[in-house]
Design a protein around this motif. Structure first.
Motif, short mmCIF file in Angstrom:
data_model
loop_
_atom_site.label_atom_id
_atom_site.label_comp_id
_atom_site.label_asym_id
_atom_site.label_seq_id
_atom_site.Cartn_x
_atom_site.Cartn_y
_atom_site.Cartn_z
N ALA A 172 -13.81 -2.04 1.58
CA ALA A 172 -13.07 -2.51 0.40
C ALA A 172 -13.45 -1.71 -0.84
N VAL A 173 -14.71 -1.28 -0.91
CA VAL A 173 -15.17 -0.49 -2.06
C VAL A 173 -14.45 0.86 -2.09
N GLY A 225 -13.81 -5.47 -3.77
CA GLY A 225 -14.09 -4.04 -3.78
C GLY A 225 -14.77 -3.60 -5.05
N VAL A 263 -11.39 2.79 -14.79
CA VAL A 263 -10.20 3.61 -15.03
C VAL A 263 -10.20 4.23 -16.44
N ARG A 308 -10.78 -5.31 -14.13
CA ARG A 308 -10.85 -3.89 -13.84
C ARG A 308 -9.45 -3.31 -13.65
N ALA A 309 -8.58 -4.09 -12.98
CA ALA A 309 -7.22 -3.60 -12.73
C ALA A 309 -6.42 -3.50 -14.03
N ASN A 329 1.57 2.31 -3.96
CA ASN A 329 0.64 3.23 -4.65
C ASN A 329 0.20 4.39 -3.75
N ARG A 331 -1.66 6.24 -9.27
CA ARG A 331 -2.52 5.06 -9.12
C ARG A 331 -3.21 4.66 -10.41
N LEU A 332 -3.49 5.66 -11.26
CA LEU A 332 -4.14 5.33 -12.53
C LEU A 332 -3.25 4.44 -13.39
N ALA A 366 -10.79 0.30 -2.97
CA ALA A 366 -10.59 0.05 -4.40
C ALA A 366 -10.72 1.35 -5.18
N MET A 417 -1.42 2.06 -12.09
CA MET A 417 -1.17 0.83 -11.34
C MET A 417 -2.48 0.11 -11.12
N TYR A 431 -4.95 -2.33 -9.35
CA TYR A 431 -5.00 -2.68 -7.93
C TYR A 431 -6.09 -3.70 -7.71
N GLY A 481 -7.67 3.41 -4.44
CA GLY A 481 -6.47 2.73 -4.91
C GLY A 481 -6.34 2.69 -6.41
N MET A 482 -7.48 2.83 -7.13
CA MET A 482 -7.39 2.80 -8.58
C MET A 482 -7.33 4.20 -9.19
N GLY A 483 -7.24 5.22 -8.33
CA GLY A 483 -6.94 6.54 -8.88
C GLY A 483 -8.07 7.55 -8.87
N ARG A 493 0.82 -1.22 0.00
CA ARG A 493 0.00 0.00 0.00
C ARG A 493 0.85 1.27 0.00
N ILE A 547 -7.78 -6.27 -4.78
CA ILE A 547 -7.74 -6.56 -3.35
C ILE A 547 -8.62 -7.76 -3.00
N GLN A 548 -8.36 -8.29 -1.82
CA GLN A 548 -9.20 -9.37 -1.32
C GLN A 548 -10.62 -8.85 -1.16
N LEU A 590 -1.20 4.66 -0.98
CA LEU A 590 -2.40 4.65 -0.13
C LEU A 590 -1.97 4.91 1.30
N ASN A 650 -19.03 -0.67 2.43
CA ASN A 650 -17.97 -1.65 2.54
C ASN A 650 -16.60 -0.96 2.35
N GLN A 657 -3.11 10.47 -7.60
CA GLN A 657 -4.12 9.94 -8.52
C GLN A 657 -3.48 9.47 -9.83
#
Lengths: 315, 248
Positions: free
Chosen positions: B142-143, A85, A99, A148-149, A48, A74-75, B146, A77, A79, B149-151, A45, A81-82, A50, B140, A71
């Protein structure tokens, strides 16, 4: 390329990550492995941004990340997650398009890309594109998370225990899928897991972490053959190492090839060149055979492998 | 379209009854045979309805804006420290009776519409604030992780992810707030605001049950109309943002 130089992260008085040095080469899969609380997720984390790091520097393709707009960083990279999300109020297609939409791609390019990614991840666009995340199975949802990533074709992929919450069979499939996709797209990947078998299977190099430090950073084979400390040795499993080493090597390495490929009989029990030695041995033990035929991806018989050779040279 | 039929029908009945109350004179004469005057006539019902509605709409608009803004601020990293305070105020404030607020507001703001508007805004704020907090906190993690984390920028996370996901709960808060305030606004008549409470108060003072009934029926109808309007709004929201009735 990602470089961490003397990176430290403190939470109050506790040091979560302690002067970590780590270089991840372009196109390789680096797996951070360790027990929970060892600092592997924190390390991920920080890449990127976070979590800002307390000391040291993190460079992405030679550029210091603290100087970059988070931003923008991260765009570029992906990402994963478990627990995925995924956005519950968006369809699968809209989730994957996130993205590219932020990057303001033209509509047609986004649609084409979503279609392409769904096919890459073995999701049928016609049946799944307009579903909502809660209508998917755990494995499907995680595939969407990976799609999505990858959507805007980032150079770097960060994955934080992505397959931790799915059942064993689905996890196995997702791991195979990930290996297949990685062969196609070659992303610089940082992958966090607590599962050493997952690490051995996916990694080009493994970084074993304990108490905020990297104990050993090496190829899976070297981690197994020459563990740097008792901790690493117990993590990889002292007694189990022989078989684990076998599972790293493909059948191709030890088979005796035929002069030219033979066409196969339909329904022959297929052991592929890409399968690992452990599987080959298991097939022979179960069927009580001294040797077994090996096939290539087109289904032609290209050689044989013997039990004797695996036992002599396998580990 | 069937969704909007009940509120539309109720609105028609409400307006019709406000305009044509004298038609029901025989009914009220039977209820209240000993009074000469059985239809309230110190102001038209349509005017009272309009004024009542205006008070509720203004207070709901101001209250919603303030409460949603407050709820958002208290859940941002910079405002986190205020979160416990804000959520306590939201719960405790609800135990304050609106009449007490009125009694305290009159000496400062004088008689008329101002003190009741103040009381309505203050009182209507709390259910919305509470629901805004519940909606945003209920997402949530995680939402959110995400999205960031994705920008997405913090504003994009708020507008594209958090508000659509929390919106249903916020809307339910506005519904509660408005329904309560329709009833509370009637109390404004005791301090000189013109509302549908006028006939109720006049009836109570003169012992004229017919007046009380006329005011009460119209207030009840207004509350029903508004509630069914929100019902339709909530269903529309569900279709748009959570088609499977799923929340984060």
């Amino acid at each position: 390329m990602i470089e961490l130089r003397n990176v430290t992260r403190r939470f109050g008085d506790t040091v979560a990550v302690d002067r970590v040095n780590l270089t991840i080469e372009t196109g390789e899969v680096c797996v951070l492995v360790g027990s929970s609380g060892c600092g592997k997720s924190t390390t991920l984390r920080m890449i990127n941004h976070l979590l800002p790091h307390s000391a040291g520097e993190i460079l992405v393709d030679g550029e210091d990340t603290t100087a970059m707009n988070p931003q923008q960083l991260r765009l570029n990279m992906g990402y994963v997650i478990q627990g995925t999300g995924l956005f519950p109020h968006w369809t699968v297609a809209r989730n994957i398009a996130m993205v590219p939409r932020l990057l303001k791609w033209p509509r047609q390019r986004i649609d084409a890309r979503v279609d392409e990614l769904m096919k890459l991840l073995d999701l049928d666009p016609a049946t799944h594109a307009h579903k909502y995340p809660q209508q998917l199975s755990g494995g499907q949802a995680q595939r969407v998370g990976v799609a999505r990533a990858l959507a805007a074709d980032p150079n770097i992929l960060l994955m934080d225990e992505p397959f931790g919450a799915v059942d064993a069979i689905t996890r196995e499939n997702l791991q195979l899928e990930m290996l297949r996709i990685q062969r196609q797209v070659r992303k610089t990947t940082v992958f966090v897991t607590h599962d050493i078998d997952e690490a051995l299977k996916l990694a080009s190099r493994i970084a074993v972490m304990d108490q905020g430090r990297i104990i050993q950073h090496d190829t899976p084979e070297n981690i197994l053959r020459r563990p740097a400390s008792d901790f690493v040795e117990s993590l990889v499993g002292k007694q189990d190492r022989g078989l684990k080493l076998m599972s790293l090597r493909p059948v191709r390495d030890l088979m005796t090839p035929h002069g030219s490929p033979k066409p196969s009989r339909p329904g022959a029990d297929v052991l592929r060149e890409d399968d690992n030695l452990r599987l080959a041995l298991s097939v022979m033990l179960w069927q009580d055979l001294p040797q077994v035929a090996v096939f290539n991806a087109r289904g032609e018989e290209t050689g044989v492998i013997t039990r004797e050779r695996i036992i002599q040279e396998g580990a | 379209m069937r969704l909007w039929l009940p509120p539309a029908l109720l609105a028609v009945v409400l307006c019709g009854l406000s305009a044509a109350m004298p038609v029901l004179e025989p009914l009220f004469r039977w209820i209240q045979p000993d009074k000469q005057q059985v239809i309230y006539d110190r102001g038209s019902f349509l005017f009272l309805l309009q004024n009542h509605l205006l008070l509720v709409v203004i207070s709901a608009a101001v209250g919603t804006f303030a409460a949603v803004a407050g709820g958002i601020l208290a859940t941002r990293p910079a405002g986190r420290d205020f979160l416990p305070l804000v959520s306590q105020v939201a719960s405790i404030g609800q135990t304050f009776p609106p009449v007490a607020v009125l009694a305290l507001a009159v000496p400062v703001l004088g008689f008329g519409e101002a003190p009741i508007l103040f009381a309505l805004i203050l009182y209507g704020l709390l259910p919305i604030l509470r629901n805004t907090l519940a909606g945003l906190e209920g997402i949530n993690p995680a939402v959110r992780e995400a999205a960031t984390g994705m920008g997405m920028s913090p504003l994009q996370v708020l507008v594209r992810v958090e508000l659509p996901l929390a919106g249903r709960i916020i809307l339910a808060g506005i519904r509660t707030s408005v329904t309560i305030n329709i009833a509370t606004a009637a109390i404004g008549s005791t301090i000189g605001a013109r509302t549908l409470g006028d006939p109720v108060i006049a009836g109570l003072v003169n012992g004229n049950t017919a007046y009380v009934l006329q005011g009460a029926i119209l207030i009840g109808l207004l509350a029903l109309t508004t509630d069914s309007l929100f019902e339709a709004l909530e269903r529309t929201w569900d279709r748009r943002f959570s088609p499977q009735g799923a929340m984060a």
